[in-house]
Design an enzyme around this catalytic site. Structure first.
Site, PDB file in Angstrom:
ATOM      1  N   LYS A 179      61.780  42.938  38.174  1.00 17.88           N
ATOM      2  CA  LYS A 179      60.294  43.102  38.912  1.00 17.88           C
ATOM      3  C   LYS A 179      60.668  43.642  40.075  1.00 17.88           C
ATOM      4  CE  LYS A 179      58.547  40.328  41.559  1.00 17.88           C
ATOM      5  NZ  LYS A 179      57.822  39.351  42.323  1.00 17.88           N
ATOM      6  N   CYS A 238      40.622  36.995  37.693  1.00 16.34           N
ATOM      7  CA  CYS A 238      41.314  36.704  36.753  1.00 16.34           C
ATOM      8  C   CYS A 238      42.458  35.610  37.074  1.00 16.34           C
ATOM      9  CB  CYS A 238      42.254  37.787  35.678  1.00 16.34           C
ATOM     10  SG  CYS A 238      42.407  37.326  34.090  1.00 16.34           S
ATOM     11  N   CYS A 262      35.468  34.225  34.560  1.00 17.62           N
ATOM     12  CA  CYS A 262      34.805  35.421  33.736  1.00 17.62           C
ATOM     13  C   CYS A 262      33.502  35.805  33.605  1.00 17.62           C
ATOM     14  CB  CYS A 262      34.990  34.364  32.380  1.00 17.62           C
ATOM     15  SG  CYS A 262      36.838  34.014  32.105  1.00 17.62           S
ATOM     16  N   CYS A 311      33.287  38.725  35.626  1.00 18.75           N
ATOM     17  CA  CYS A 311      34.424  39.837  34.958  1.00 18.75           C
ATOM     18  C   CYS A 311      33.376  41.050  34.097  1.00 18.75           C
ATOM     19  CB  CYS A 311      35.397  39.256  34.399  1.00 18.75           C
ATOM     20  SG  CYS A 311      36.665  40.682  33.768  1.00 18.75           S
ATOM     21  N   CYS A 354      36.867  40.578  26.079  1.00 12.67           N
ATOM     22  CA  CYS A 354      38.112  39.738  26.497  1.00 12.67           C
ATOM     23  C   CYS A 354      38.120  38.379  25.572  1.00 12.67           C
ATOM     24  CB  CYS A 354      38.357  39.346  27.999  1.00 12.67           C
ATOM     25  SG  CYS A 354      39.528  38.272  28.320  1.00 12.67           S
TER      26      CYS A 354
END
Length: 276
Positions: free
Chosen positions: A184, A254, A261, A264, A270
């Site tokens: 990463k 998130c 949620c 969102c 989702c």
């Protein structure tokens, strides 16, 4: 009479045989066309077979909308903001590398504060090598695993001085050989320090969100598995943006625990939101 019937039968049999041969030829031609579609056909077939997540473009558009204010911690204190932009290029690249090494298991606010102290102390290869471990530890505390990172920083800095003329490696393969540097970090270093998009930087935020949105064909257990799965389908021109975009989304909306949620834009498309 019998002769006439026999002649008729032979004529019908001959016609049927001829018709069968024509039909077989037609079928044969269809099969050949199907089996050998040509260069354009192969490209189209390959394109059709490539797996893509359902609704991913709408997901992405919604996340961009939610991130347009650019007011998440990563926007102000991420690795792309922690280095001295006025420093010589090799010093800037070294600072990018160290900021990412410090960021592992650490919030951006803590990493940014540690980088500020290091820069005030003098964040160059030579100066870090002259700094004793106790002082270096005080400068980076309380980043996650700070004692271990003191050793990583010292060992990596010594390698850079010895093998890279106090600069950093230019490839992912060389970067991951440095103490304390994983895939990463390496891909993010390549992007930020060298402006070379070699892969997607996948941290815990990106890993979590990709699994929640079903952006991987199968559930992945590790960030590196997510990176490989994501790179199989995500258009390359989005690789540089996706880390920054999803990290900020994960910091603000998130969340790891108690995702917001209801706020969102993806709540209707989702799987996690539908379960809540």
């Amino acid at each position: 009479m019998r002769t006439d019937r026999r002649v008729c039968s032979l004529l019908l049999l001959s016609k049927a045989k001829a018709s069968g041969e024509i039909l077989a030829q037609k079928r044969s031609k269809v099969c050949i066309a199907y089996d050998s579609p040509g260069e354009n056909g192969i490209k189209e077939a390959t394109k059709r077979k490539r797996w893509e997540p359902r609704n991913w473009e709408q997901h992405l558009s919604n996340i961009r909308e939610m991130r347009k204010a650019k007011d998440a911690p990563v926007d102000q204190m991420g690795a792309g903001k922690c280095y001295d932009a006025d420093a010589p290029p090799e010093v800037m690249r070294y600072q990018v590398l160290l900021s990412l090494m410090l960021s592992s298991q650490t919030k951006d606010q803590v990493t940014s504060a540690a980088m500020m102290r290091l820069r005030e102390h003098g964040l160059t290869v030579d100066n870090v090598l002259k700094t004793n471990d106790a002082t270096l530890g005080q400068l980076i505390y309380p980043v996650g695993f700070w004692k271990r990172k003191v050793k990583y920083i010292k060992d990596t800095t010594a390698i850079l001085k010895r093998d890279y003329d106090s600069d950093i490696p230019k490839t992912v393969g060389e970067l991951v050989k440095l103490p304390g540097v994983g895939p990463k970090m390496a891909h993010l270093v390549m992007d930020i320090a060298w402006q070379d998009v070699s892969g997607i930087g996948v941290d815990t935020h990106v890993h979590r969100i990709c699994n929640r949105l079903k952006w991987t064909k199968n559930e992945t257990k590790l960030p590196e598995e997510t990176r490989q799965a994501l790179e199989e389908w995500l258009p390359r021109e989005l690789w540089s943006e996706i880390n920054w975009l999803l990290v900020g989304f994960g910091q603000q909306t998130c969340l790891p625990v108690g995702p917001r949620c209801s706020q969102c834009l993806n709540k209707d498309i989702c799987s996690v939101s539908k379960k809540r």
